[in-house]
Write a protein that holds these residues in place. Structure first.
Motif, PDB file in Angstrom:
ATOM      1  N   LEU A  32       0.827  -1.204   0.000  1.00 51.97           N
ATOM      2  CA  LEU A  32       0.000   0.000   0.000  1.00 51.97           C
ATOM      3  C   LEU A  32       0.865   1.258   0.000  1.00 51.97           C
ATOM      4  CD1 LEU A  32      -2.926   0.988   0.098  1.00 51.97           C
ATOM      5  CD2 LEU A  32      -2.730   1.014   2.586  1.00 51.97           C
ATOM      6  N   ALA A  33       1.938   1.256   0.791  1.00 58.93           N
ATOM      7  CA  ALA A  33       2.832   2.424   0.828  1.00 58.93           C
ATOM      8  C   ALA A  33       3.498   2.646  -0.528  1.00 58.93           C
ATOM      9  CB  ALA A  33       3.891   2.245   1.920  1.00 58.93           C
ATOM     10  N   ILE A  34       3.921   1.568  -1.174  1.00 56.40           N
ATOM     11  CA  ILE A  34       4.535   1.699  -2.497  1.00 56.40           C
ATOM     12  C   ILE A  34       3.489   2.132  -3.525  1.00 56.40           C
ATOM     13  CG2 ILE A  34       5.666   0.433  -4.367  1.00 56.40           C
ATOM     14  CD1 ILE A  34       7.029  -1.264  -2.152  1.00 56.40           C
ATOM     15  N   ALA A  35       2.281   1.550  -3.435  1.00 52.61           N
ATOM     16  CA  ALA A  35       1.217   1.884  -4.386  1.00 52.61           C
ATOM     17  C   ALA A  35       0.753   3.327  -4.239  1.00 52.61           C
ATOM     18  CB  ALA A  35       0.037   0.931  -4.205  1.00 52.61           C
ATOM     19  N   PRO A  60       2.428   7.048  -7.249  1.00 55.00           N
ATOM     20  CA  PRO A  60       1.699   8.130  -7.921  1.00 55.00           C
ATOM     21  C   PRO A  60       1.975   9.500  -7.293  1.00 55.00           C
ATOM     22  CG  PRO A  60       0.189   6.375  -7.308  1.00 55.00           C
ATOM     23  CD  PRO A  60       1.513   6.031  -6.740  1.00 55.00           C
ATOM     24  N   ALA A  61       2.217   9.528  -5.989  1.00 56.37           N
ATOM     25  CA  ALA A  61       2.549  10.805  -5.343  1.00 56.37           C
ATOM     26  C   ALA A  61       3.870  11.348  -5.887  1.00 56.37           C
ATOM     27  CB  ALA A  61       2.611  10.632  -3.828  1.00 56.37           C
ATOM     28  N   TRP A  92       5.574  15.788 -11.965  1.00 57.24           N
ATOM     29  CA  TRP A  92       4.762  16.421 -13.006  1.00 57.24           C
ATOM     30  C   TRP A  92       4.506  17.887 -12.664  1.00 57.24           C
ATOM     31  CZ3 TRP A  92       3.718  14.352 -17.589  1.00 57.24           C
ATOM     32  CH2 TRP A  92       2.803  14.995 -18.419  1.00 57.24           C
ATOM     33  N   ARG A  93       4.214  18.162 -11.398  1.00 55.22           N
ATOM     34  CA  ARG A  93       3.968  19.554 -10.977  1.00 55.22           C
ATOM     35  C   ARG A  93       5.226  20.399 -11.099  1.00 55.22           C
ATOM     36  NH1 ARG A  93       1.158  20.587  -5.607  1.00 55.22           N
ATOM     37  NH2 ARG A  93       1.295  22.658  -6.505  1.00 55.22           N
ATOM     38  N   ARG A  94       6.389  19.765 -11.001  1.00 56.75           N
ATOM     39  CA  ARG A  94       7.650  20.497 -11.171  1.00 56.75           C
ATOM     40  C   ARG A  94       7.987  20.726 -12.637  1.00 56.75           C
ATOM     41  NH1 ARG A  94      12.000  17.991  -6.874  1.00 56.75           N
ATOM     42  NH2 ARG A  94      10.954  18.711  -4.983  1.00 56.75           N
ATOM     43  N   GLY A  95       7.162  20.219 -13.537  1.00 57.01           N
ATOM     44  CA  GLY A  95       7.374  20.441 -14.966  1.00 57.01           C
ATOM     45  C   GLY A  95       8.283  19.422 -15.630  1.00 57.01           C
ATOM     46  N   VAL A  96       8.506  18.286 -14.993  1.00 54.16           N
ATOM     47  CA  VAL A  96       9.371  17.253 -15.570  1.00 54.16           C
ATOM     48  C   VAL A  96       8.544  16.467 -16.577  1.00 54.16           C
ATOM     49  CG1 VAL A  96      10.846  15.283 -15.052  1.00 54.16           C
ATOM     50  CG2 VAL A  96      10.634  17.133 -13.396  1.00 54.16           C
ATOM     51  N   ARG A  97       9.093  16.299 -17.772  1.00 54.59           N
ATOM     52  CA  ARG A  97       8.376  15.599 -18.836  1.00 54.59           C
ATOM     53  C   ARG A  97       9.349  14.713 -19.606  1.00 54.59           C
ATOM     54  NH1 ARG A  97       5.169  18.114 -16.266  1.00 54.59           N
ATOM     55  NH2 ARG A  97       3.437  19.387 -16.957  1.00 54.59           N
ATOM     56  N   GLY A  98       8.782  13.806 -20.399  1.00 46.38           N
ATOM     57  CA  GLY A  98       9.550  12.993 -21.338  1.00 46.38           C
ATOM     58  C   GLY A  98      10.532  12.044 -20.684  1.00 46.38           C
ATOM     59  N   ARG A  99      11.708  12.003 -21.280  1.00 47.78           N
ATOM     60  CA  ARG A  99      12.755  11.067 -20.864  1.00 47.78           C
ATOM     61  C   ARG A  99      13.202  11.336 -19.423  1.00 47.78           C
ATOM     62  NH1 ARG A  99      17.969   9.977 -24.653  1.00 47.78           N
ATOM     63  NH2 ARG A  99      19.319   9.043 -23.108  1.00 47.78           N
ATOM     64  N   ARG A 100      13.284  12.610 -19.056  1.00 43.94           N
ATOM     65  CA  ARG A 100      13.659  12.939 -17.677  1.00 43.94           C
ATOM     66  C   ARG A 100      12.607  12.452 -16.693  1.00 43.94           C
ATOM     67  NH1 ARG A 100      14.883  18.502 -15.665  1.00 43.94           N
ATOM     68  NH2 ARG A 100      13.190  19.040 -17.017  1.00 43.94           N
ATOM     69  N   PHE A 101      11.334  12.554 -17.073  1.00 41.69           N
ATOM     70  CA  PHE A 101      10.255  12.073 -16.199  1.00 41.69           C
ATOM     71  C   PHE A 101      10.381  10.573 -15.988  1.00 41.69           C
ATOM     72  CE2 PHE A 101       5.999  10.358 -15.445  1.00 41.69           C
ATOM     73  CZ  PHE A 101       5.623  11.096 -14.326  1.00 41.69           C
ATOM     74  N   THR A 117      13.049   8.648 -16.292  1.00 37.10           N
ATOM     75  CA  THR A 117      14.242   8.338 -15.512  1.00 37.10           C
ATOM     76  C   THR A 117      14.047   8.679 -14.045  1.00 37.10           C
ATOM     77  OG1 THR A 117      15.595   8.813 -17.452  1.00 37.10           O
ATOM     78  CG2 THR A 117      16.724   8.750 -15.336  1.00 37.10           C
ATOM     79  N   ALA A 118      13.558   9.883 -13.774  1.00 35.00           N
ATOM     80  CA  ALA A 118      13.344  10.299 -12.388  1.00 35.00           C
ATOM     81  C   ALA A 118      12.303   9.412 -11.709  1.00 35.00           C
ATOM     82  CB  ALA A 118      12.914  11.761 -12.343  1.00 35.00           C
ATOM     83  N   MET A 119      11.281   9.046 -12.443  1.00 38.60           N
ATOM     84  CA  MET A 119      10.222   8.202 -11.876  1.00 38.60           C
ATOM     85  C   MET A 119      10.748   6.805 -11.564  1.00 38.60           C
ATOM     86  SD  MET A 119       7.143   8.707 -11.130  1.00 38.60           S
ATOM     87  CE  MET A 119       6.038   7.563 -10.367  1.00 38.60           C
ATOM     88  N   TRP A 120      11.521   6.217 -12.470  1.00 35.45           N
ATOM     89  CA  TRP A 120      12.039   4.873 -12.241  1.00 35.45           C
ATOM     90  C   TRP A 120      13.006   4.853 -11.055  1.00 35.45           C
ATOM     91  CZ3 TRP A 120      10.780   0.151 -13.932  1.00 35.45           C
ATOM     92  CH2 TRP A 120      11.611  -0.891 -13.526  1.00 35.45           C
ATOM     93  N   VAL A 121      13.929   5.802 -11.029  1.00 36.41           N
ATOM     94  CA  VAL A 121      14.912   5.850  -9.947  1.00 36.41           C
ATOM     95  C   VAL A 121      14.210   6.141  -8.617  1.00 36.41           C
ATOM     96  CG1 VAL A 121      16.961   7.062  -9.095  1.00 36.41           C
ATOM     97  CG2 VAL A 121      16.785   6.453 -11.501  1.00 36.41           C
ATOM     98  N   GLY A 122      13.250   7.056  -8.638  1.00 34.90           N
ATOM     99  CA  GLY A 122      12.491   7.349  -7.422  1.00 34.90           C
ATOM    100  C   GLY A 122      11.699   6.148  -6.939  1.00 34.90           C
ATOM    101  N   PHE A 123      11.108   5.400  -7.871  1.00 35.20           N
ATOM    102  CA  PHE A 123      10.374   4.178  -7.514  1.00 35.20           C
ATOM    103  C   PHE A 123      11.301   3.172  -6.836  1.00 35.20           C
ATOM    104  CE2 PHE A 123       9.273  -0.182  -8.823  1.00 35.20           C
ATOM    105  CZ  PHE A 123       8.068  -0.332  -8.137  1.00 35.20           C
ATOM    106  N   TYR A 124      12.492   2.989  -7.389  1.00 33.79           N
ATOM    107  CA  TYR A 124      13.457   2.057  -6.791  1.00 33.79           C
ATOM    108  C   TYR A 124      13.845   2.511  -5.387  1.00 33.79           C
ATOM    109  CZ  TYR A 124      17.720  -0.740  -6.275  1.00 33.79           C
ATOM    110  OH  TYR A 124      18.686  -1.593  -5.822  1.00 33.79           O
TER     111      TYR A 124
END
Length: 177
Positions: free
Chosen positions: A10-13, A17-18, A24-33, A35-42
């Motif tokens: 539940l905490a990971i789920a 998205p948070a 997304w609110r910081r304006g990160v899009r595309g390839r950077r999004f 990469t940042a999302m995958w590394v942050g998820f890990y």
């Protein structure tokens, strides 16, 4: 499924998205999004899983019994389990911070992410023969994270250049000499 496992999932789920919404609110899009999302998820997975691991070990120490009913005293095994958890929680927090930095196009964040991911792999991969249920998923995620970090080399336009040197000040003429 035991309650701690449900809490971890539940905490990971909810955290994933948070994290995506924050980027997304910081304006990160595309390839950077990505990469940042995958590394942050890990980083989130490492932090949440190993925090639950440490809490579980502490609860077993408090109860005094392991899951098999045998005595669970504070000895080198319990110390090693807590040390492993604390080490990986710290690394997970650093990876999560690197993921947020990647969203800000900070080149130091990529190096930090690579360095910490390699450290996690050095700690977790040798545990595969001992505890494969835990070590295999974290090793696979670590290798994939390392591949994403190496794939996401900054383009020359994204590299941060050194600031220009300030203009030299004129030397004042000596007065009365």
């Amino acid at each position: 499924m035991p309650l701690p496992d449900i809490a971890v999932l539940l905490a990971i789920a909810l955290g994933t998205p948070a994290l995506g919404a924050l980027l997304w609110r910081r304006g990160v899009r595309g390839r950077r999004f990505f990469t940042a999302m995958w590394v942050g998820f890990y980083g989130l997975v490492l932090t949440v899983m190993m925090t639950a691991h440490c809490l579980d070990v502490l609860s077993r120490l408090y109860v005094g019994r392991g899951y098999d009913g045998a005595a669970f005293p504070y000895d080198f095994r319990a110390y090693a389990l807590l040390l492993l958890g604390a080490l990986v929680v710290g690394c997970g927090a650093r990876v999560l911070r690197a993921g947020l930095g990647l969203g800000s196009a900070d080149p130091a964040s990529r190096r930090e992410g690579i360095r910490v991911t390699v450290a996690v792999l050095a700690v977790v991969a040798p545990l595969i023969p001992i505890h494969s249920f835990f070590a295999i998923p974290l090793t696979v995620l670590g290798v994939l994270t390392l591949a994403v970090l190496l794939w996401a080399a900054p383009k020359p336009a994204e590299r941060v250049l050194a600031p220009p040197l300030p203009e030299p000040r004129p030397v004042p003429e000596p007065v009365g000499v």
